[in-house]
Design a protein around this motif. Structure first.
Motif, PDB file in Angstrom:
ATOM      1  N   LYS A  96      -3.899   9.581   3.194  1.00 32.95           N
ATOM      2  CA  LYS A  96      -4.895   8.959   2.335  1.00 32.95           C
ATOM      3  C   LYS A  96      -4.246   7.874   1.492  1.00 32.95           C
ATOM      4  N   THR A  97      -4.875   6.701   1.468  1.00 30.90           N
ATOM      5  CA  THR A  97      -4.355   5.591   0.670  1.00 30.90           C
ATOM      6  C   THR A  97      -4.598   5.856  -0.813  1.00 30.90           C
ATOM      7  N   THR A 103       0.826  -1.198   0.000  1.00 33.74           N
ATOM      8  CA  THR A 103       0.000   0.000   0.000  1.00 33.74           C
ATOM      9  C   THR A 103       0.867   1.257   0.000  1.00 33.74           C
ATOM     10  N   SER A 145       0.398   5.417   0.950  1.00 31.32           N
ATOM     11  CA  SER A 145      -0.452   6.453   1.538  1.00 31.32           C
ATOM     12  C   SER A 145       0.232   7.801   1.388  1.00 31.32           C
TER      13      SER A 145
END
Length: 566
Positions: free
Chosen positions: A338-339, A332, A334
């Motif tokens: 916010k991803t 992931t 970010s």
């Protein structure tokens, strides 16, 4: 190299190998001048190359080094001056004539043919012939093997296709070609730029071999550690003029830098007080099927995070994944809490992540388009209305950011492909699809801008402001115009001189002072240690360690990158 180490190098440095110092030069250039429309490239410069010795040609980008090499290899003809080989005045009207005089050049990117064999590349243009006039293939292969063995490069198969060789072995083939014609003068133009440390060591051994064979070697490099390692003599160019020459053991690094740039560059790395804030970019478990695995790190606001590793460690591949250029298999990303899941470069740019690539000429600019269109390309939403591009908005955007970087060009409509490392006064280029009345107005506007820019350029030169490479300025301006939150700089000072490096480093300091977050990928240890707040070391596609840059030393980074226990 610090002052203590510099004096140590000088104290330990032996006398030039090969013939005695009073040996007559193999090649002399005296009073060489060369001008192009609006540009004086060289003005009464001189250069001497001695058999069995390496002469380093040193100077900033735009100092005239490339022009001189083209004169030495017969590509350009000097406007005035004399060329002498072994004391005899001569002319080099063509590349073939230079070749016939035993002059050969080995460039950063070897000028060879991938689809030909090693033997064919070595003997291209002077292959042995049978009594019927056809190529004697057996003799050519045997001679190629003999030349390679003489160079201690017998591991290279003379029948192998060149495309199957690595960069270092291609350099060996280029040198073998020089040996096959009994070249007496070998020019090496940035030969180590694309080599690993191991390959550089092998190249240095090869240069020592050329010296032992009595070859006169011209070595062009921006890296002072290489220059002091391999060269016997130096010649310094500045602004198309020769400003110094002599034995390298009699000159300190600071003295040569002062000759190069006309001023002291004592503080290549700017003094700054980092104001590091909250995490801006968080990467967790980022993986790719073949390039890297389980990459996790944080980049904070106002921070310069250095990425170091040996060739093939996967640093650029990770950055390209973060920038949305390549797809990942897991993990992931970010940004500012916010991803994001970028599926393209446009997604990353929209989110606020931009990437300045290592290969700026191939990946960073669009050759054939003018400067202003290159700068505005990622910001078309800001420069258009109802789907129609507004020329005035494009120029305004490009002008605001190129002026900030002191871009030196005749106009913003100049083809970005004509920009060099500090050149100016190129012929303005006007877009051909404009109506006649628009074209006239644009010419008047550009002429005014050229006059203002030229005056500003002369003032900068008078003050001695360091030069960034102009194409690099366009790339940086392009991405700054998108108002990013994170900027990734991949090898930001690759192939540029020490004065330009100081300018790049100063600009990076300005970026983080304004609150941007910077990731800097670099293979240069002084740059990593001099600019980074923290350093991430990668090895074989994984993060090996992360260090705070307080008391960090080069040995620790190299050991970690190579996987050597302390």
């Amino acid at each position: 190299m610090d002052t203590t180490a510099q004096h140590k190098v000088e104290a330990e440095r032996p006398e030039p190998s090969g013939p005695a110092q009073n040996t007559s030069p193999r090649l002399t250039l005296s009073g060489i001048s060369k001008s192009f429309p609006g540009v004086r490239a060289l003005h009464k410069v001189s250069l001497s190359l001695y058999p069995g010795q390496v002469t380093a040609l040193i100077g900033e980008n735009g100092a005239g080094k490339s022009t001189l090499v083209k004169i030495m290899t017969g590509i350009y003809q000097p406007d005035s001056g004399e060329i002498g080989i072994d004391g005899q005045a001569t002319t080099l009207p063509s590349a073939h004539a230079a070749f016939g005089h035993g002059i050969t050049a080995i460039h950063q990117e070897t000028v060879l043919f991938d689809d030909l064999s090693v033997a064919e590349n070595i003997f291209l243009g002077h292959a042995p012939r049978t009594r019927f006039g056809t190529i004697d293939w057996r003799t050519m292969r045997n001679n190629a093997r003999e030349v390679l063995e003489t160079m201690r490069a017998g591991h290279i198969d003379a029948d192998a296709r060149l495309r199957d060789l690595g960069i270092a072995n291609k350099h060996l083939v280029a040198v073998a070609r020089a040996m096959s014609i009994d070249a007496r003068i070998v020019i090496m133009d940035e030969p180590t730029a694309a080599l690993s440390m191991k390959e550089i060591e092998e190249l240095f051994l090869l240069i020592e071999f050329l010296k032992s064979e009595g070859k006169a070697v011209l070595f062009i490099s921006h890296k002072f550690d290489e220059i002091y390692r391999i060269a016997d003599r130096y010649t310094v160019f500045r602004d198309g003029e020769m400003v110094g020459e002599g034995l390298l053991k009699h000159a300190t690094q600071n003295e040569i830098v002062r000759m190069m740039v006309g001023r002291n560059v004592d503080h290549i790395f700017p003094q700054r007080e980092p104001k590091i804030g909250a995490p801006m970019l968080s990467v967790s478990g980022l993986s790719h099927p073949t390039e890297f695995d389980d990459i996790s790190f944080e980049l904070r606001k106002g921070e310069i995070l250095g990425f170091y590793g040996l060739v093939g460690a996967g640093r650029s591949e990770v950055m390209q994944a973060i920038a949305g250029i390549t797809r990942t298999s897991g993990g992931t990303i970010s940004l500012d809490g916010k991803t994001i899941a970028p599926k393209s470069a446009a997604d990353s740019i929209e989110a606020g992540i931009v990437y300045v690539p290592e290969e700026r000429g191939k990946q960073g600019v669009v050759i054939g388009l003018p400067i202003f269109q290159n700068v505005s390309l990622p910001s078309l939403k800001r420069t258009s209305k109802s789907g129609v591009l507004r020329l005035a908005e494009e120029f305004s955007l490009a002008r605001s950011y190129t002026e900030r970087l002191d871009l030196r060009a005749s106009s913003l409509s100049q083809d970005v492909g004509t920009l060099s490392g500090g050149g100016f006064c190129q012929t303005p280029r006007v877009l051909t699809n404009l109506e006649a009345w628009t074209r006239r107005r644009l010419r008047m506007y550009l002429w005014r801008q050229w006059g203002n820019g030229h005056n500003r350029y002369k003032e900068l030169r008078r003050r001695g402001v360091p030069k960034l490479r102009d194409q690099q300025k366009v790339v940086i301006a392009k991405w700054l115009a998108t108002a990013p939150k994170v900027i990734i700089l991949d090898e930001p000072t690759k192939g540029i001189d020490i004065g330009s490096k100081a300018a790049v480093h100063g600009f990076m300091a300005e970026l983080v002072a304004q609150g941007l977050s910077v990731i800097m990928v670099s293979s240069e240890l002084p740059e990593i240690l001099g600019m980074s707040d923290r350093v991430v070391v990668m090895r074989e596609g994984r993060i090996a360690a992360t260090y705070d840059n307080k008391g960090l030393d080069a040995e620790t980074l190299v050991r970690t990158a190579a996987g050597i226990a302390a």
